[in-house]
Scaffold this active site. Sequence first.
Site, mmCIF file in Angstrom:
data_model
loop_
_atom_site.group_PDB
_atom_site.id
_atom_site.type_symbol
_atom_site.label_atom_id
_atom_site.label_comp_id
_atom_site.label_asym_id
_atom_site.label_seq_id
_atom_site.Cartn_x
_atom_site.Cartn_y
_atom_site.Cartn_z
ATOM 1 N N ILE A 83 0.794 -1.519 -0.026
ATOM 2 C CA ILE A 83 0.050 -0.017 0.035
ATOM 3 C C ILE A 83 0.874 1.365 -0.053
ATOM 4 O O ILE A 83 1.951 1.224 0.449
ATOM 5 C CB ILE A 83 -0.905 0.144 1.197
ATOM 6 C CG1 ILE A 83 -2.076 1.118 1.174
ATOM 7 C CG2 ILE A 83 -0.404 -0.086 2.651
ATOM 8 C CD1 ILE A 83 -3.012 1.172 2.372
ATOM 9 N N CYS A 84 0.463 2.403 -0.533
ATOM 10 C CA CYS A 84 0.782 3.543 -0.609
ATOM 11 C C CYS A 84 2.203 3.662 -1.563
ATOM 12 O O CYS A 84 2.132 3.501 -2.577
ATOM 13 C CB CYS A 84 1.229 3.928 0.800
ATOM 14 S SG CYS A 84 1.435 5.684 1.324
#
Length: 184
Positions: A101-102
């Site tokens: 994620i991210c």
Amino acid sequence: MPRVLIPLAEGFEELEAITLIDLLRRAEIEVVIAGLTEGPVVAARGTVVVPDTVLDSVVEEDFDMVVLPGGLPGAHHLDDDSRVHRILKRHHAAQRYTAAICAAPKVLANAGLLEGRAATWYPGAMMASDYPHIDPRQEPVVVDGQVVTSRGPGTAMDFALTLIGLLTDEARRDEVERQLQRQP
């Protein structure tokens, strides 16, 4: 019971890591938090987390999924760690799930796991032109085969719920979401 490895590096994004750990454990998934080094790990905004173990002690273990939280410089530290790349490649080759994620999808990309796949990431964390063999998407969560990516802190809950659905079933995922009192 499914097992998930979440490596933590200095500068990880608190909201992403804690959301993942919390929701996966609510779904009765075994989560192993492994620091890259011994001792507590300081997150991007100063939160301190004490990992369950150190990465060296689980580097050869098999998990149903390896999940990388983002945050900076945490994602850079994960990307610079050859053990993380080795774990990701081994699990990918065994057709087990890998997720990020991210800013952490860049770790998957640099490990060669996103070649020919659709993926999403935090805006600016990667330049699509630097990764021409990845199909960039804007969705909050993208599942392409055994690889799952997500955009950032605001998508952490959707990301975690998606992972629960993949590791268990939709009924367990829905039950965890009901407990959170999220609006439809």
